[in-house]
Scaffold this motif. Structure first.
Motif, PDB file in Angstrom:
ATOM      1  N   PHE A   1       9.324 -54.650  84.348  1.00  0.00           N
ATOM      2  CA  PHE A   1       8.120 -54.929  83.579  1.00  0.00           C
ATOM      3  C   PHE A   1       7.841 -53.879  82.494  1.00  0.00           C
ATOM      4  O   PHE A   1       6.912 -54.028  81.710  1.00  0.00           O
ATOM      5  CB  PHE A   1       6.915 -55.022  84.517  1.00  0.00           C
ATOM      6  CG  PHE A   1       7.063 -56.093  85.558  1.00  0.00           C
ATOM      7  CD1 PHE A   1       6.875 -57.420  85.233  1.00  0.00           C
ATOM      8  CD2 PHE A   1       7.427 -55.770  86.858  1.00  0.00           C
ATOM      9  CE1 PHE A   1       7.020 -58.420  86.194  1.00  0.00           C
ATOM     10  CE2 PHE A   1       7.587 -56.752  87.818  1.00  0.00           C
ATOM     11  CZ  PHE A   1       7.379 -58.092  87.492  1.00  0.00           C
ATOM     12  N   GLY A   2       8.656 -52.822  82.478  1.00  0.00           N
ATOM     13  CA  GLY A   2       8.465 -51.784  81.476  1.00  0.00           C
ATOM     14  C   GLY A   2       9.546 -51.826  80.418  1.00  0.00           C
ATOM     15  O   GLY A   2      10.145 -52.865  80.140  1.00  0.00           O
ATOM     16  N   THR A   3       9.831 -50.661  79.850  1.00  0.00           N
ATOM     17  CA  THR A   3      10.800 -50.588  78.760  1.00  0.00           C
ATOM     18  C   THR A   3      12.201 -50.207  79.234  1.00  0.00           C
ATOM     19  O   THR A   3      13.173 -50.449  78.518  1.00  0.00           O
ATOM     20  CB  THR A   3      10.335 -49.559  77.716  1.00  0.00           C
ATOM     21  OG1 THR A   3      10.164 -48.287  78.347  1.00  0.00           O
ATOM     22  CG2 THR A   3       9.018 -49.995  77.087  1.00  0.00           C
ATOM     23  N   VAL A   4      12.332 -49.606  80.425  1.00  0.00           N
ATOM     24  CA  VAL A   4      13.664 -49.226  80.907  1.00  0.00           C
ATOM     25  C   VAL A   4      14.421 -50.474  81.341  1.00  0.00           C
ATOM     26  O   VAL A   4      13.826 -51.447  81.820  1.00  0.00           O
ATOM     27  CB  VAL A   4      13.579 -48.209  82.062  1.00  0.00           C
ATOM     28  CG1 VAL A   4      12.922 -46.930  81.602  1.00  0.00           C
ATOM     29  CG2 VAL A   4      12.841 -48.792  83.266  1.00  0.00           C
ATOM     30  N   GLU A   5      15.740 -50.437  81.205  1.00  0.00           N
ATOM     31  CA  GLU A   5      16.556 -51.612  81.493  1.00  0.00           C
ATOM     32  C   GLU A   5      17.153 -51.597  82.893  1.00  0.00           C
ATOM     33  O   GLU A   5      17.581 -52.638  83.386  1.00  0.00           O
ATOM     34  CB  GLU A   5      17.676 -51.724  80.454  1.00  0.00           C
ATOM     35  CG  GLU A   5      17.179 -51.961  79.030  1.00  0.00           C
ATOM     36  CD  GLU A   5      18.316 -52.100  78.046  1.00  0.00           C
ATOM     37  OE1 GLU A   5      19.488 -51.936  78.464  1.00  0.00           O
ATOM     38  OE2 GLU A   5      18.051 -52.385  76.863  1.00  0.00           O
ATOM     39  N   SER A   6      17.207 -50.417  83.516  1.00  0.00           N
ATOM     40  CA  SER A   6      17.827 -50.348  84.836  1.00  0.00           C
ATOM     41  C   SER A   6      17.206 -49.222  85.640  1.00  0.00           C
ATOM     42  O   SER A   6      16.482 -48.374  85.104  1.00  0.00           O
ATOM     43  CB  SER A   6      19.343 -50.131  84.712  1.00  0.00           C
ATOM     44  OG  SER A   6      19.610 -48.883  84.090  1.00  0.00           O
ATOM     45  N   LEU A   7      17.516 -49.216  86.941  1.00  0.00           N
ATOM     46  CA  LEU A   7      16.999 -48.212  87.865  1.00  0.00           C
ATOM     47  C   LEU A   7      18.150 -47.418  88.462  1.00  0.00           C
ATOM     48  O   LEU A   7      19.282 -47.902  88.555  1.00  0.00           O
ATOM     49  CB  LEU A   7      16.226 -48.893  89.001  1.00  0.00           C
ATOM     50  CG  LEU A   7      14.963 -49.665  88.606  1.00  0.00           C
ATOM     51  CD1 LEU A   7      14.463 -50.470  89.789  1.00  0.00           C
ATOM     52  CD2 LEU A   7      13.896 -48.715  88.100  1.00  0.00           C
TER      53      LEU A   7
ATOM     54  N   LEU B   1      23.655 -63.841  93.263  1.00  0.00           N
ATOM     55  CA  LEU B   1      23.215 -62.711  92.457  1.00  0.00           C
ATOM     56  C   LEU B   1      21.712 -62.823  92.231  1.00  0.00           C
ATOM     57  O   LEU B   1      21.200 -63.917  91.943  1.00  0.00           O
ATOM     58  CB  LEU B   1      23.933 -62.682  91.110  1.00  0.00           C
ATOM     59  CG  LEU B   1      25.455 -62.502  91.141  1.00  0.00           C
ATOM     60  CD1 LEU B   1      26.010 -62.523  89.719  1.00  0.00           C
ATOM     61  CD2 LEU B   1      25.845 -61.203  91.845  1.00  0.00           C
ATOM     62  N   VAL B   2      21.015 -61.709  92.381  1.00  0.00           N
ATOM     63  CA  VAL B   2      19.573 -61.683  92.142  1.00  0.00           C
ATOM     64  C   VAL B   2      19.243 -60.429  91.349  1.00  0.00           C
ATOM     65  O   VAL B   2      20.046 -59.496  91.269  1.00  0.00           O
ATOM     66  CB  VAL B   2      18.774 -61.708  93.465  1.00  0.00           C
ATOM     67  CG1 VAL B   2      19.056 -62.973  94.248  1.00  0.00           C
ATOM     68  CG2 VAL B   2      19.082 -60.479  94.306  1.00  0.00           C
ATOM     69  N   LYS B   3      18.059 -60.414  90.785  1.00  0.00           N
ATOM     70  CA  LYS B   3      17.657 -59.266  89.981  1.00  0.00           C
ATOM     71  C   LYS B   3      16.340 -58.693  90.477  1.00  0.00           C
ATOM     72  O   LYS B   3      15.544 -59.388  91.120  1.00  0.00           O
ATOM     73  CB  LYS B   3      17.521 -59.662  88.508  1.00  0.00           C
ATOM     74  CG  LYS B   3      16.421 -60.689  88.248  1.00  0.00           C
ATOM     75  CD  LYS B   3      16.401 -61.093  86.783  1.00  0.00           C
ATOM     76  CE  LYS B   3      15.353 -62.186  86.527  1.00  0.00           C
ATOM     77  NZ  LYS B   3      15.371 -62.645  85.120  1.00  0.00           N
ATOM     78  N   ILE B   4      16.139 -57.418  90.172  1.00  0.00           N
ATOM     79  CA  ILE B   4      14.844 -56.782  90.351  1.00  0.00           C
ATOM     80  C   ILE B   4      14.084 -56.970  89.045  1.00  0.00           C
ATOM     81  O   ILE B   4      14.551 -56.518  87.996  1.00  0.00           O
ATOM     82  CB  ILE B   4      15.002 -55.285  90.666  1.00  0.00           C
ATOM     83  CG1 ILE B   4      15.777 -55.096  91.963  1.00  0.00           C
ATOM     84  CG2 ILE B   4      13.632 -54.599  90.748  1.00  0.00           C
ATOM     85  CD1 ILE B   4      16.144 -53.644  92.245  1.00  0.00           C
ATOM     86  N   PRO B   5      12.947 -57.641  89.047  1.00  0.00           N
ATOM     87  CA  PRO B   5      12.233 -57.862  87.778  1.00  0.00           C
ATOM     88  C   PRO B   5      11.737 -56.535  87.205  1.00  0.00           C
ATOM     89  O   PRO B   5      11.222 -55.686  87.919  1.00  0.00           O
ATOM     90  CB  PRO B   5      11.071 -58.777  88.173  1.00  0.00           C
ATOM     91  CG  PRO B   5      10.876 -58.546  89.641  1.00  0.00           C
ATOM     92  CD  PRO B   5      12.232 -58.237  90.194  1.00  0.00           C
TER      93      PRO B   5
ATOM     94  N   ALA C   1      22.045 -57.839  90.170  1.00  0.00           N
ATOM     95  CA  ALA C   1      22.553 -57.910  88.792  1.00  0.00           C
ATOM     96  C   ALA C   1      21.402 -58.261  87.862  1.00  0.00           C
ATOM     97  O   ALA C   1      20.675 -59.242  88.099  1.00  0.00           O
ATOM     98  CB  ALA C   1      23.661 -58.956  88.682  1.00  0.00           C
ATOM     99  N   GLY C   2      21.244 -57.477  86.817  1.00  0.00           N
ATOM    100  CA  GLY C   2      20.116 -57.647  85.917  1.00  0.00           C
ATOM    101  C   GLY C   2      20.082 -58.981  85.210  1.00  0.00           C
ATOM    102  O   GLY C   2      19.017 -59.450  84.801  1.00  0.00           O
ATOM    103  N   GLU C   3      21.244 -59.632  85.029  1.00  0.00           N
ATOM    104  CA  GLU C   3      21.285 -60.893  84.293  1.00  0.00           C
ATOM    105  C   GLU C   3      21.098 -62.116  85.188  1.00  0.00           C
ATOM    106  O   GLU C   3      21.142 -63.259  84.715  1.00  0.00           O
ATOM    107  CB  GLU C   3      22.614 -61.023  83.548  1.00  0.00           C
ATOM    108  CG  GLU C   3      23.826 -61.305  84.431  1.00  0.00           C
ATOM    109  CD  GLU C   3      24.405 -60.069  85.099  1.00  0.00           C
ATOM    110  OE1 GLU C   3      25.477 -60.173  85.713  1.00  0.00           O
ATOM    111  OE2 GLU C   3      23.763 -59.001  85.015  1.00  0.00           O
ATOM    112  N   ALA C   4      20.872 -61.920  86.485  1.00  0.00           N
ATOM    113  CA  ALA C   4      20.710 -63.048  87.408  1.00  0.00           C
ATOM    114  C   ALA C   4      19.465 -63.856  87.062  1.00  0.00           C
ATOM    115  O   ALA C   4      18.506 -63.347  86.473  1.00  0.00           O
ATOM    116  CB  ALA C   4      20.621 -62.531  88.842  1.00  0.00           C
ATOM    117  N   ASP C   5      19.467 -65.113  87.454  1.00  0.00           N
ATOM    118  CA  ASP C   5      18.333 -65.996  87.179  1.00  0.00           C
ATOM    119  C   ASP C   5      17.192 -65.784  88.178  1.00  0.00           C
ATOM    120  O   ASP C   5      16.018 -65.798  87.793  1.00  0.00           O
ATOM    121  CB  ASP C   5      18.779 -67.463  87.208  1.00  0.00           C
ATOM    122  CG  ASP C   5      19.757 -67.790  86.081  1.00  0.00           C
ATOM    123  OD1 ASP C   5      19.602 -67.211  84.984  1.00  0.00           O
ATOM    124  OD2 ASP C   5      20.664 -68.608  86.302  1.00  0.00           O
TER     125      ASP C   5
END
Length: 251
Positions: free
Chosen positions: A225-231, A219-223, A181-185
């Motif tokens: 580093f660019g401009t796209v928000e998701s994969l 929940l964890v996220k993939i960090p 999840a992108g919002e995970a800490d």
């Protein structure tokens, strides 16, 4: 068995062992590369002997020709082509401390191309299975199988009626469920993945459903580093599964 019954070939230790343990009557012949003398091959041959299954010693080139790839791990089985559904409980019964679980759970994938690509990633990472809900998901159709490039026969694909309940079954079996999840800490690099793990990834546009998200252990996220928000979900699956493999390989 009557000649009219369709047959197909499956290959790789995960797929064949799952078939032998939970649908052994469907396995007609087992082809094993004669040069394989390692523990996995011995265990497979011992199981085949217990089941009185015909084993045909073969060379690697013959197996290459049979399945059209060299990635068969030296084992190929001819099986009844009428697919029997593998149950989650069957999978959990086969897991052991020697080979900690690595499961990919897909929550509502709608695109068959993405499903096929996820199966290929799961195969490459040596995942034990891909788990998905029966409803609100694309299912293993012809397009997904084609994109999977053989992985649909090497990675057990398990469909479940209630995904949240199935996650709880995994947890009861000692599998740590990690939701992406992108919002995970935390990032996936900050979580210990050396034990049994199930990676849970959501659909292309919406991510994890609320109940699925709330059922995961963490929940964890993939960090990013660019401009796209998701994969793309198959890309994210590969990153997650191979991080687990990296951690286990360095243990």
């Amino acid at each position: 068995m009557a000649d009219s019954v369709p047959t197909r070939l499956i290959y790789g230790f995960h797929a064949i062992l799952a078939k032998l343990r939970h649908d052994p009557e469907a396995v007609l012949e087992l082809y094993v590369e004669a040069q394989r003398q390692d523990a996995r091959a011995r265990d497979l041959l011992r199981l085949a002997e217990d089941l009185r299954l015909r084993v045909i010693p073969s060379d690697g080139e013959r197996l290459d020709r049979m399945v059209g790839t060299r990635r068969h791990q030296g084992v190929v089985a001819k099986v009844d082509g009428r697919r029997k559904e593998l149950k989650l409980a069957d999978l959990l019964d086969t897991l052991s401390a020697k080979d900690p679980a690595l499961i990919l759970v897909l929550d509502g994938i709608q695109d068959p191309h993405n499903l096929g690509a996820c199966l290929r990633v799961a195969d490459a990472a040596g995942a034990h299975a891909v788990v998905a809900p029966k409803d609100r998901a694309v299912g293993l159709n012809a397009t997904a199988q084609k994109v999977a490039s053989g992985a649909a026969d090497t990675v057990p694909y398990i469909t479940v009626t209630n995904l949240a309940r199935s996650l709880r079954e995994m947890q009861e079996a000692g599998v740590w469920t990690l939701g992406a999840a992108g919002e995970a800490d935390k990032t996936l690099y900050q979580v210990d993945q050396k034990g049994p793990v199930a990676w849970v990834l959501g659909s292309e546009g919406e991510g994890l459903r609320r109940l699925t998200r709330g059922t995961c252990d963490e929940l964890v996220k993939i960090p990013m580093f660019g401009t796209v928000e998701s994969l793309n979900v198959s890309v994210a699956s590969g990153i997650c599964l191979f991080e687990t493999r990296r951690q286990r390989g360095s243990a």
